[in-house]
Design an enzyme around this catalytic site. Structure first.
Site, mmCIF file in Angstrom:
data_model
loop_
_atom_site.group_PDB
_atom_site.id
_atom_site.type_symbol
_atom_site.label_atom_id
_atom_site.label_comp_id
_atom_site.label_asym_id
_atom_site.label_seq_id
_atom_site.Cartn_x
_atom_site.Cartn_y
_atom_site.Cartn_z
ATOM 1 N N THR A 1 -21.701 -13.520 34.524
ATOM 2 C CA THR A 1 -20.160 -14.554 34.569
ATOM 3 C C THR A 1 -20.667 -15.915 35.045
ATOM 4 O O THR A 1 -21.189 -16.082 36.388
ATOM 5 C CB THR A 1 -19.138 -13.697 35.499
ATOM 6 O OG1 THR A 1 -18.983 -12.520 34.904
ATOM 7 C CG2 THR A 1 -17.965 -14.547 35.590
ATOM 8 N N THR B 1 -18.505 -13.418 41.069
ATOM 9 C CA THR B 1 -19.172 -12.575 40.041
ATOM 10 C C THR B 1 -19.624 -11.347 40.365
ATOM 11 O O THR B 1 -19.696 -11.044 41.810
ATOM 12 C CB THR B 1 -20.395 -13.408 39.573
ATOM 13 O OG1 THR B 1 -21.117 -12.534 38.347
ATOM 14 C CG2 THR B 1 -21.560 -13.387 40.921
ATOM 15 N N GLY B 2 -19.915 -10.401 39.367
ATOM 16 C CA GLY B 2 -20.271 -9.003 39.835
ATOM 17 C C GLY B 2 -19.357 -8.044 39.274
ATOM 18 O O GLY B 2 -18.464 -8.204 38.407
ATOM 19 N N SER C 1 -23.523 -12.624 28.859
ATOM 20 C CA SER C 1 -22.436 -12.188 29.702
ATOM 21 C C SER C 1 -21.221 -13.155 29.362
ATOM 22 O O SER C 1 -20.094 -12.641 30.140
ATOM 23 C CB SER C 1 -22.774 -12.159 31.007
ATOM 24 O OG SER C 1 -23.988 -11.374 31.319
ATOM 25 N N THR D 1 -16.342 -14.978 31.275
ATOM 26 C CA THR D 1 -17.023 -13.881 31.274
ATOM 27 C C THR D 1 -16.699 -12.901 29.939
ATOM 28 O O THR D 1 -15.552 -13.178 29.102
ATOM 29 C CB THR D 1 -16.987 -12.946 32.228
ATOM 30 O OG1 THR D 1 -17.716 -12.001 32.085
ATOM 31 C CG2 THR D 1 -15.618 -12.152 32.164
ATOM 32 N N ARG E 1 -10.780 -2.935 28.539
ATOM 33 C CA ARG E 1 -11.191 -3.199 30.172
ATOM 34 C C ARG E 1 -10.916 -4.717 30.513
ATOM 35 O O ARG E 1 -11.458 -5.483 29.611
ATOM 36 C CB ARG E 1 -12.422 -2.592 30.290
ATOM 37 C CG ARG E 1 -12.918 -2.678 31.840
ATOM 38 C CD ARG E 1 -13.803 -3.986 32.098
ATOM 39 N NE ARG E 1 -14.195 -4.085 33.568
ATOM 40 C CZ ARG E 1 -14.771 -5.212 34.038
ATOM 41 N NH1 ARG E 1 -14.965 -6.131 33.227
ATOM 42 N NH2 ARG E 1 -15.083 -5.206 35.208
#
Ligand code: ASP
Length: 326
Positions: A185, A236-237, A83, A203, A213
């Protein structure tokens, strides 16, 4: 007659002498050192090597910003971390595109996004902060800037990542999974012995994302925010929801208004509650206050954070909004 400078020097020496010869004062000083919560380094997920590397930088006299840069570089160079940086899973067209940002104790910020073929986006972000009048550089421009400043082009797509893309193409389902490889991340926060802060976030973004993106991680205020008067937070997420709520900045602002880092992280996650797809997404926040208190909270269980405080490492399971593991 004694000059003013000489007088000051002598007085200072006298002071040192009496502190050293006074066991009570010396003991007091030791106690103050012991009670201090700093230095501290904290990072999202099980980034043990990263927090330890960052802590070493502070122990050797480096600034918090030096420490977080060093920390973020650890997963960036790790081909097994899918990631972040080298080995990061590519977009749906097979390109590894990287996002990173950094902030220092003076409120300076630098960021790169949609950067390709450069192993250490965090160091490029730092250069943007320190060598340009800008905060964000994106895509080709960011890469050109990196190459002009001594970074080298490298292929970041590993065989493992290529295989994962091929596997994904069998269904091409764009459904980020909770807590798996698509959420690793690194967001890393540090304060040096004097309580001066730095933060970094790096990330490769969501795996198999659309080309172009960009998530929350390189966005100052969303993926990361540092305010030396108050503290720092990082995320993160699923970046799309973090950006819409300006996650990290909102946490620091809540701390400024009196919430502890824990209360602020919980409130920031609760603000996601009304999202229709809340069951299917993961977000994790971590924060540190000027007092050295730590906070962390996530939507689902499974989010962890790594800490080194006063030389001791610990890996902690974050509390979460939902209690059942998905
Ligand atoms: N926040 C990152 C992004 O949306 C991904 C992650 O943390 O998993 O790009």
């Amino acid at each position: 007659m004694q000059s003013r400078r000489k007088f000051l020097q002598n007085t200072a020496l006298l002071g040192v002498g009496s502190a050293l010869s006074n066991p009570l004062l010396a003991e007091n000083k030791l106690q103050i050192e012991k009670d201090r919560p700093f230095p501290i380094v904290i990072a999202t997920w099980n980034n043990e090597k990263a927090v330890k590397a960052a802590y070493q930088v502070i122990k050797s006299g480096g600034r918090a910003v030096d420490a977080v840069e060093m920390g973020a570089k650890v997963p960036e160079a790790d081909p097994n971390d899918t990631s972040v940086g080298y080995g990061g899973f590519p977009d749906r067209d097979g390109h590894v595109t990287l996002d990173a940002c950094i902030m220092d104790e003076f409120g300076n910020a630098g960021s790169v996004m949609f950067l390709e073929d450069i192993m250490h986006p965090i160091s490029v972000a730092r250069m943007v902060m320190e060598k340009t009048p800008h905060v964000f550089l994106a895509g080709e421009g960011a890469q050109q800037f990196a190459l002009e400043n001594g970074f080298e082009k490298q292929n970041l797509l590993t065989d493992k990542a290529k295989q994962a893309l091929e596997e994904w193409r069998k269904t091409s389902q764009y459904q980020p999974k909770i807590n798996v490889e698509r959420h690793d991340t690194i967001g890393i926060l540090a304060a040096d012995s004097n309580g001066n802060f730095g933060g970094a976030c790096s990330t490769s973004g969501l795996a198999f994302k659309m080309r172009g993106r960009v998530g929350d991680s390189p966005i100052i205020g969303a993926g990361l925010y540092v305010d030396n008067e108050v503290g720092a937070a990082t995320a993160t997420g699923l970046g799309e929801v973090v950006v819409k709520k300006v996650g990290a900045f909102s946490i620091v602002e809540m701390m400024r208004n009196g919430k502890s880092p824990q209360q602020a992280c919980e409130e920031a996650i609760k603000r996601l509650q009304n999202l229709k797809n809340i069951q299917d997404l993961q977000v994790g926040y971590i924060a540190v206050s000027k007092k050295g208190e730590i906070g962390a909270f996530s939507v689902h269980p499974g989010f962890q954070y790594a800490v080194v405080q006063k030389g001791k490492f610990r890996l902690v399971d974050s509390k979460s909004l939902f209690s059942e593991k998905k």
